[in-house]
Design a protein around this motif. Structure first.
Motif, PDB file in Angstrom:
ATOM      1  N   THR A 262       0.840  -1.208   0.000  1.00 34.10           N
ATOM      2  CA  THR A 262       0.000   0.000   0.000  1.00 34.10           C
ATOM      3  C   THR A 262       0.871   1.254   0.000  1.00 34.10           C
ATOM      4  N   ALA A 263       1.995   1.212   0.738  1.00 34.86           N
ATOM      5  CA  ALA A 263       2.930   2.341   0.763  1.00 34.86           C
ATOM      6  C   ALA A 263       3.479   2.597  -0.636  1.00 34.86           C
ATOM      7  N   VAL A 264       3.852   1.523  -1.345  1.00 34.88           N
ATOM      8  CA  VAL A 264       4.402   1.644  -2.702  1.00 34.88           C
ATOM      9  C   VAL A 264       3.344   2.187  -3.654  1.00 34.88           C
ATOM     10  N   GLY A 265       2.122   1.626  -3.614  1.00 38.66           N
ATOM     11  CA  GLY A 265       1.046   2.068  -4.496  1.00 38.66           C
ATOM     12  C   GLY A 265       0.685   3.530  -4.273  1.00 38.66           C
ATOM     13  N   THR A 266       0.575   3.938  -2.995  1.00 39.31           N
ATOM     14  CA  THR A 266       0.249   5.332  -2.663  1.00 39.31           C
ATOM     15  C   THR A 266       1.371   6.259  -3.109  1.00 39.31           C
ATOM     16  N   ASP A 267       2.618   5.819  -2.898  1.00 41.37           N
ATOM     17  CA  ASP A 267       3.769   6.641  -3.255  1.00 41.37           C
ATOM     18  C   ASP A 267       3.903   6.806  -4.770  1.00 41.37           C
TER      19      ASP A 267
ATOM     20  N   ILE B  81      -3.689   1.067  -2.501  1.00 45.73           N
ATOM     21  CA  ILE B  81      -3.636   2.532  -2.467  1.00 45.73           C
ATOM     22  C   ILE B  81      -4.514   3.045  -1.333  1.00 45.73           C
ATOM     23  N   ASN B  82      -4.053   4.092  -0.662  1.00 48.28           N
ATOM     24  CA  ASN B  82      -4.809   4.722   0.419  1.00 48.28           C
ATOM     25  C   ASN B  82      -5.071   6.171  -0.016  1.00 48.28           C
ATOM     26  N   LEU B  83      -6.273   6.435  -0.559  1.00 54.29           N
ATOM     27  CA  LEU B  83      -6.585   7.756  -1.134  1.00 54.29           C
ATOM     28  C   LEU B  83      -6.577   8.901  -0.111  1.00 54.29           C
ATOM     29  N   PRO B  84      -7.185   8.729   1.089  1.00 57.47           N
ATOM     30  CA  PRO B  84      -7.124   9.826   2.072  1.00 57.47           C
ATOM     31  C   PRO B  84      -5.678  10.185   2.450  1.00 57.47           C
ATOM     32  N   LEU B  85      -4.837   9.148   2.599  1.00 53.51           N
ATOM     33  CA  LEU B  85      -3.424   9.374   2.932  1.00 53.51           C
ATOM     34  C   LEU B  85      -2.730  10.112   1.795  1.00 53.51           C
ATOM     35  N   LEU B  86      -3.015   9.717   0.551  1.00 50.52           N
ATOM     36  CA  LEU B  86      -2.427  10.371  -0.619  1.00 50.52           C
ATOM     37  C   LEU B  86      -2.789  11.859  -0.641  1.00 50.52           C
ATOM     38  N   GLY B  87      -4.065  12.170  -0.356  1.00 51.91           N
ATOM     39  CA  GLY B  87      -4.517  13.573  -0.322  1.00 51.91           C
ATOM     40  C   GLY B  87      -3.757  14.379   0.720  1.00 51.91           C
ATOM     41  N   SER B  88      -3.568  13.793   1.914  1.00 59.99           N
ATOM     42  CA  SER B  88      -2.836  14.489   2.997  1.00 59.99           C
ATOM     43  C   SER B  88      -1.379  14.737   2.613  1.00 59.99           C
TER      44      SER B  88
ATOM     45  N   THR C 180      11.010  -2.189 -13.206  1.00 54.63           N
ATOM     46  CA  THR C 180      10.772  -3.243 -12.206  1.00 54.63           C
ATOM     47  C   THR C 180      10.930  -2.689 -10.788  1.00 54.63           C
ATOM     48  N   LEU C 181      12.029  -1.951 -10.555  1.00 57.95           N
ATOM     49  CA  LEU C 181      12.299  -1.407  -9.214  1.00 57.95           C
ATOM     50  C   LEU C 181      11.241  -0.399  -8.787  1.00 57.95           C
ATOM     51  N   ILE C 182      10.855   0.491  -9.717  1.00 59.35           N
ATOM     52  CA  ILE C 182       9.865   1.527  -9.377  1.00 59.35           C
ATOM     53  C   ILE C 182       8.521   0.895  -9.035  1.00 59.35           C
ATOM     54  N   THR C 183       8.097  -0.124  -9.796  1.00 62.99           N
ATOM     55  CA  THR C 183       6.800  -0.767  -9.549  1.00 62.99           C
ATOM     56  C   THR C 183       6.809  -1.570  -8.246  1.00 62.99           C
ATOM     57  N   LEU C 184       7.942  -2.183  -7.944  1.00 63.42           N
ATOM     58  CA  LEU C 184       8.046  -3.021  -6.750  1.00 63.42           C
ATOM     59  C   LEU C 184       8.273  -2.204  -5.478  1.00 63.42           C
TER      60      LEU C 184
ATOM     61  N   HIS D 268      -1.420  -0.731  -9.206  1.00 63.20           N
ATOM     62  CA  HIS D 268      -1.514  -0.929  -7.754  1.00 63.20           C
ATOM     63  C   HIS D 268      -2.921  -0.599  -7.245  1.00 63.20           C
ATOM     64  N   ALA D 269      -3.563   0.436  -7.853  1.00 58.17           N
ATOM     65  CA  ALA D 269      -4.930   0.805  -7.454  1.00 58.17           C
ATOM     66  C   ALA D 269      -5.903  -0.324  -7.782  1.00 58.17           C
TER      67      ALA D 269
END
Length: 263
Positions: free
Chosen positions: A45-50, A215-222, A160-164, A209-210
């Motif tokens: 989730t950290a990777v997807g949000t980032d 993905i954590n949308l509220p966290l992404l917004g913050s 590969t590295l960026i996606t992982l 990732h979404a």
């Protein structure tokens, strides 16, 4: 508790944004480990949000670099030939094995190793490239003949590295590009090319990732709420801070965070 977490994540976004504006690197390198270590977010989730955080912030930077003609589009195309299929394959693998990779610590270990490599590459990048250029790297006919294939391979590695891990552009990407094109890329075109290439990779990786649910949308917004003013402030502070101080400091932070993830 939720409001407290929002405030902290906005502050984290601001700090990371400032570092990105100041140094040109550090976004993915710092945001994912920060989310994992400080906020307890699941690695995937950290990777997807980032990745979404990186795609949105880099779109603004990429547009400016495009307007200023700071991107070498031939190099971007070569990188994308390698990186975009690598992104698709990594996402396909994560959809099937993501839970096992997360519980087995693969994402965190890969992230830690990538950060340590980035930390080593950051302060010594210029020296590595100067030595490589002096030895004739990237200038001989043979080196030029291999450039397209090696650039595609570099793109595949970065994709590969960026996606992982959401890390790979910035310090590592810039080092690989400088080693492949020591004479062709000026400092501005290096940054512009690296950022423009990272946009489709982060965007496609983020969409994947979404779809998987990472993905954590509220966290992404913050995070974005803090990062956008942070990037502007960092860019304005570049004239007031010496690169000799900023670069080793960033490398040290990356090394500490990378080591912390590995232990």
């Amino acid at each position: 508790m939720g409001a407290h977490l929002d405030w902290l994540s906005t502050l984290a976004g601001f700090l990371v944004g400032t570092i990105v504006g100041l140094t040109g690197v550090g976004g993915g390198s710092l945001m994912s480990p920060l989310l994992i270590l400080l906020f307890g977010v699941a690695p995937a989730t950290a990777v997807g949000t980032d990745l979404w955080f990186a795609a949105i912030t880099k779109m603004a930077g990429g547009a400016i670099h495009h307007r200023q003609n700071n991107a070498d589009w031939q190099i971007v195309r070569r990188l994308c030939i390698g990186s975009l299929p690598a992104v698709a394959l990594t996402l396909w693998w994560l959809a099937d094995h993501g839970q096992r990779a997360q519980s087995g610590g693969l994402i965190v270990r890969t992230l830690g190793i990538t950060l340590v490599l980035s930390a080593i590459a950051t302060p010594f990048r210029r020296r590595i490239v100067e030595r490589f250029a002096r030895s004739g790297g990237g200038q001989s006919d043979t080196a030029r003949r291999w450039q397209p294939i090696l650039t595609v391979a570099a793109g595949a590695l970065l994709g590969t590295l960026i996606t992982l891990t959401s890390v790979g552009a910035g310090a590592l990407g810039a080092t690989l590009l400088l080693m492949l094109y020591p004479l062709r890329l000026t400092a501005k075109r290096l940054v512009g090319t690296d950022i423009v290439h990272a946009i489709p990779v982060a965007l496609i990786g983020g969409i994947g990732h979404a779809v998987i649910g990472n993905i954590n949308l509220p966290l992404l917004g913050s995070l974005l709420l803090g990062s956008i003013p942070g990037v502007i402030l960092g860019a304005r502070l570049t004239d007031h801070f010496s690169e000799r101080v900023v670069t080793p400091a960033l490398a040290l932070v990356l090394l500490i965070v990378g080591t912390r993830l590995l232990i």
